[in-house]
Design a protein around this motif. Sequence first.
Motif, PDB file in Angstrom:
ATOM      1  N   GLY A  26      16.407  -3.532  -9.735  1.00 47.03           N
ATOM      2  CA  GLY A  26      15.329  -3.125  -8.848  1.00 47.03           C
ATOM      3  C   GLY A  26      15.421  -3.851  -7.524  1.00 47.03           C
ATOM      4  O   GLY A  26      15.886  -4.999  -7.475  1.00 47.03           O
ATOM      5  N   THR A  27      15.011  -3.178  -6.445  1.00 48.56           N
ATOM      6  CA  THR A  27      15.044  -3.809  -5.127  1.00 48.56           C
ATOM      7  C   THR A  27      14.004  -3.154  -4.217  1.00 48.56           C
ATOM      8  O   THR A  27      13.218  -2.306  -4.659  1.00 48.56           O
ATOM      9  CB  THR A  27      16.449  -3.713  -4.505  1.00 48.56           C
ATOM     10  OG1 THR A  27      16.484  -4.513  -3.319  1.00 48.56           O
ATOM     11  CG2 THR A  27      16.820  -2.283  -4.153  1.00 48.56           C
ATOM     12  N   THR A  28      13.996  -3.560  -2.951  1.00 52.84           N
ATOM     13  CA  THR A  28      13.018  -3.071  -1.987  1.00 52.84           C
ATOM     14  C   THR A  28      13.642  -2.049  -1.032  1.00 52.84           C
ATOM     15  O   THR A  28      14.857  -1.856  -1.016  1.00 52.84           O
ATOM     16  CB  THR A  28      12.448  -4.237  -1.171  1.00 52.84           C
ATOM     17  OG1 THR A  28      13.540  -5.012  -0.649  1.00 52.84           O
ATOM     18  CG2 THR A  28      11.578  -5.131  -2.041  1.00 52.84           C
ATOM     19  N   GLU A  29      12.782  -1.435  -0.233  1.00 54.86           N
ATOM     20  CA  GLU A  29      13.246  -0.455   0.750  1.00 54.86           C
ATOM     21  C   GLU A  29      14.231  -1.094   1.728  1.00 54.86           C
ATOM     22  O   GLU A  29      14.226  -2.295   1.946  1.00 54.86           O
ATOM     23  CB  GLU A  29      12.059   0.119   1.527  1.00 54.86           C
ATOM     24  CG  GLU A  29      11.056   0.883   0.673  1.00 54.86           C
ATOM     25  CD  GLU A  29      11.659   2.121   0.039  1.00 54.86           C
ATOM     26  OE1 GLU A  29      12.619   2.687   0.613  1.00 54.86           O
ATOM     27  OE2 GLU A  29      11.175   2.526  -1.037  1.00 54.86           O
ATOM     28  N   HIS A  30      15.078  -0.256   2.318  1.00 61.35           N
ATOM     29  CA  HIS A  30      16.089  -0.646   3.318  1.00 61.35           C
ATOM     30  C   HIS A  30      17.294  -1.361   2.705  1.00 61.35           C
ATOM     31  O   HIS A  30      18.175  -1.813   3.442  1.00 61.35           O
ATOM     32  CB  HIS A  30      15.497  -1.487   4.441  1.00 61.35           C
ATOM     33  CG  HIS A  30      14.361  -0.822   5.177  1.00 61.35           C
ATOM     34  ND1 HIS A  30      14.534   0.355   5.877  1.00 61.35           N
ATOM     35  CD2 HIS A  30      13.051  -1.149   5.270  1.00 61.35           C
ATOM     36  CE1 HIS A  30      13.365   0.722   6.394  1.00 61.35           C
ATOM     37  NE2 HIS A  30      12.452  -0.168   6.034  1.00 61.35           N
ATOM     38  N   SER A  31      17.354  -1.471   1.382  1.00 55.76           N
ATOM     39  CA  SER A  31      18.554  -2.027   0.744  1.00 55.76           C
ATOM     40  C   SER A  31      19.565  -0.893   0.607  1.00 55.76           C
ATOM     41  O   SER A  31      19.637  -0.217  -0.412  1.00 55.76           O
ATOM     42  CB  SER A  31      18.206  -2.618  -0.629  1.00 55.76           C
ATOM     43  OG  SER A  31      17.299  -3.688  -0.484  1.00 55.76           O
ATOM     44  N   ASP A  32      20.353  -0.706   1.657  1.00 56.32           N
ATOM     45  CA  ASP A  32      21.174   0.497   1.769  1.00 56.32           C
ATOM     46  C   ASP A  32      22.672   0.229   1.882  1.00 56.32           C
ATOM     47  O   ASP A  32      23.452   1.127   2.213  1.00 56.32           O
ATOM     48  CB  ASP A  32      20.732   1.313   2.981  1.00 56.32           C
ATOM     49  CG  ASP A  32      20.748   0.501   4.275  1.00 56.32           C
ATOM     50  OD1 ASP A  32      21.193  -0.675   4.251  1.00 56.32           O
ATOM     51  OD2 ASP A  32      20.299   1.024   5.306  1.00 56.32           O
ATOM     52  N   ILE A  92      19.754   2.041  -6.530  1.00 55.70           N
ATOM     53  CA  ILE A  92      18.938   1.059  -7.243  1.00 55.70           C
ATOM     54  C   ILE A  92      17.466   1.456  -7.143  1.00 55.70           C
ATOM     55  O   ILE A  92      16.984   1.784  -6.053  1.00 55.70           O
ATOM     56  CB  ILE A  92      19.133  -0.347  -6.645  1.00 55.70           C
ATOM     57  CG1 ILE A  92      20.601  -0.773  -6.727  1.00 55.70           C
ATOM     58  CG2 ILE A  92      18.263  -1.369  -7.365  1.00 55.70           C
ATOM     59  CD1 ILE A  92      20.901  -2.055  -5.961  1.00 55.70           C
ATOM     60  N   PRO A  93      16.712   1.427  -8.241  1.00 53.82           N
ATOM     61  CA  PRO A  93      15.287   1.767  -8.183  1.00 53.82           C
ATOM     62  C   PRO A  93      14.523   0.887  -7.196  1.00 53.82           C
ATOM     63  O   PRO A  93      14.768  -0.326  -7.114  1.00 53.82           O
ATOM     64  CB  PRO A  93      14.811   1.521  -9.622  1.00 53.82           C
ATOM     65  CG  PRO A  93      16.036   1.674 -10.453  1.00 53.82           C
ATOM     66  CD  PRO A  93      17.169   1.161  -9.616  1.00 53.82           C
ATOM     67  N   ARG A  94      13.609   1.492  -6.452  1.00 57.73           N
ATOM     68  CA  ARG A  94      12.795   0.779  -5.471  1.00 57.73           C
ATOM     69  C   ARG A  94      11.485   0.341  -6.120  1.00 57.73           C
ATOM     70  O   ARG A  94      10.802   1.142  -6.750  1.00 57.73           O
ATOM     71  CB  ARG A  94      12.481   1.683  -4.278  1.00 57.73           C
ATOM     72  CG  ARG A  94      13.447   1.637  -3.102  1.00 57.73           C
ATOM     73  CD  ARG A  94      14.877   1.482  -3.441  1.00 57.73           C
ATOM     74  NE  ARG A  94      15.712   1.380  -2.245  1.00 57.73           N
ATOM     75  CZ  ARG A  94      17.001   1.179  -2.267  1.00 57.73           C
ATOM     76  NH1 ARG A  94      17.629   1.057  -3.406  1.00 57.73           N
ATOM     77  NH2 ARG A  94      17.699   1.094  -1.166  1.00 57.73           N
ATOM     78  N   ILE A  95      11.136  -0.938  -5.923  1.00 59.81           N
ATOM     79  CA  ILE A  95       9.905  -1.447  -6.520  1.00 59.81           C
ATOM     80  C   ILE A  95       8.954  -2.023  -5.459  1.00 59.81           C
ATOM     81  O   ILE A  95       8.082  -2.816  -5.769  1.00 59.81           O
ATOM     82  CB  ILE A  95      10.223  -2.501  -7.599  1.00 59.81           C
ATOM     83  CG1 ILE A  95      11.246  -3.554  -7.128  1.00 59.81           C
ATOM     84  CG2 ILE A  95      10.774  -1.827  -8.834  1.00 59.81           C
ATOM     85  CD1 ILE A  95      10.727  -4.593  -6.196  1.00 59.81           C
ATOM     86  N   GLY A  96       9.139  -1.599  -4.191  1.00 56.32           N
ATOM     87  CA  GLY A  96       8.244  -2.066  -3.145  1.00 56.32           C
ATOM     88  C   GLY A  96       8.922  -2.163  -1.803  1.00 56.32           C
ATOM     89  O   GLY A  96      10.052  -1.705  -1.610  1.00 56.32           O
ATOM     90  N   ASN A  97       8.216  -2.796  -0.859  1.00 61.17           N
ATOM     91  CA  ASN A  97       8.741  -3.007   0.483  1.00 61.17           C
ATOM     92  C   ASN A  97       8.216  -4.335   1.015  1.00 61.17           C
ATOM     93  O   ASN A  97       7.673  -5.142   0.254  1.00 61.17           O
ATOM     94  CB  ASN A  97       8.358  -1.839   1.402  1.00 61.17           C
ATOM     95  CG  ASN A  97       6.858  -1.563   1.391  1.00 61.17           C
ATOM     96  OD1 ASN A  97       6.052  -2.496   1.365  1.00 61.17           O
ATOM     97  ND2 ASN A  97       6.484  -0.291   1.398  1.00 61.17           N
ATOM     98  N   TYR A  98       8.373  -4.554   2.326  1.00 60.04           N
ATOM     99  CA  TYR A  98       7.963  -5.842   2.893  1.00 60.04           C
ATOM    100  C   TYR A  98       6.459  -6.068   2.804  1.00 60.04           C
ATOM    101  O   TYR A  98       5.984  -7.210   2.829  1.00 60.04           O
ATOM    102  CB  TYR A  98       8.410  -5.937   4.357  1.00 60.04           C
ATOM    103  CG  TYR A  98       7.635  -5.047   5.295  1.00 60.04           C
ATOM    104  CD1 TYR A  98       6.495  -5.517   5.951  1.00 60.04           C
ATOM    105  CD2 TYR A  98       8.005  -3.726   5.508  1.00 60.04           C
ATOM    106  CE1 TYR A  98       5.766  -4.694   6.793  1.00 60.04           C
ATOM    107  CE2 TYR A  98       7.291  -2.897   6.349  1.00 60.04           C
ATOM    108  CZ  TYR A  98       6.169  -3.390   6.988  1.00 60.04           C
ATOM    109  OH  TYR A  98       5.441  -2.568   7.816  1.00 60.04           O
ATOM    110  N   ALA A  99       5.675  -4.975   2.648  1.00 59.36           N
ATOM    111  CA  ALA A  99       4.217  -5.085   2.655  1.00 59.36           C
ATOM    112  C   ALA A  99       3.619  -5.269   1.269  1.00 59.36           C
ATOM    113  O   ALA A  99       2.605  -5.962   1.110  1.00 59.36           O
ATOM    114  CB  ALA A  99       3.599  -3.862   3.320  1.00 59.36           C
ATOM    115  N   ASN A 100       4.215  -4.648   0.252  1.00 57.34           N
ATOM    116  CA  ASN A 100       3.672  -4.797  -1.098  1.00 57.34           C
ATOM    117  C   ASN A 100       4.731  -4.499  -2.150  1.00 57.34           C
ATOM    118  O   ASN A 100       5.687  -3.770  -1.902  1.00 57.34           O
ATOM    119  CB  ASN A 100       2.446  -3.900  -1.297  1.00 57.34           C
ATOM    120  CG  ASN A 100       2.777  -2.432  -1.143  1.00 57.34           C
ATOM    121  OD1 ASN A 100       3.359  -1.819  -2.026  1.00 57.34           O
ATOM    122  ND2 ASN A 100       2.406  -1.856  -0.011  1.00 57.34           N
TER     123      ASN A 100
END
Length: 279
Positions: A49-55, A63-71
């Motif tokens: 799992g990782t956050t947005e912009h991991s490209d 990789i499944p997204r589990i959030g971003n810089y805000a939450n």
Amino acid sequence: MILRALVLLIVSLNFIQLAWAESKPKFIVLAPHIVEMFYEIGAGEQIIGTTEHSDYPESAKAIPRIGNYANLQIERILQLKPDHIIAWKSGNPDEDLKRLARLGINLKYSNPNSIESVAQEILYFGGLSGHQTQARIVADKYLAQYKQLVNKYKNKKPVKIFYQLWTSPLTTVSNNAWPLQLIRTCQIDNLFDNLIGDYPHISKEQIIVGKPEIIIIPTSNSEPNGSVTDWNRYTSIPAVQNKQVLTVNSDKLHRMTPRAIDELAVTCELIEKYRISTQ
């Protein structure tokens, strides 16, 4: 007998390989630069799992997204049951991290703040993931490439630059800012070295008065950062007069990974090309 023994050997090897794969620790990593480093050392498949912009690299997009810089999606993180979560000290929501810690999640932190500390983190991630040998190779190569650039440009004449970190609000780099640590290697005179903070807001009037020889605009497809032509009206600025409003790849230069050194080399070459033209 020989055939039977060979079959048993193959079955045993497959069993060992499967057992090793299942025993590898699984990670949720909460920043693009951590994802990149894991792939560099051969541990990308251990990220669940990782956050947005991991490209980057391309396979990281799956990789499944589990959030971003805000939450962060706490419930989703708990469902995935990672062995470790690697958070970014300055880039993740503090309250969500505190909640994860209270829930007993095994939190580790990434906090690179210098060129040398990137190599230290690569080795640290290698130890956590079981890829120590590859991590050492990657870290040594990264430091060697950086030192090569230092030696190449250390005696060059400084060039006055303005680094447009962001266009609105107009933001630059100063003091210990990561991009500035890098481009100092190219021998530059940063127009805003004496301001308070690492990423101060400034005005176009200050740039006009400062008369930089080069304006550098870091940009990418995912984060466009204004245009070179936005500066064309300010013809009193030497960088505009001499067509030295330049762009570099922010995805590479701004992420604290080995790819930053690749883009640093490109940036230094652009500055050197101007330096040679004025000799």
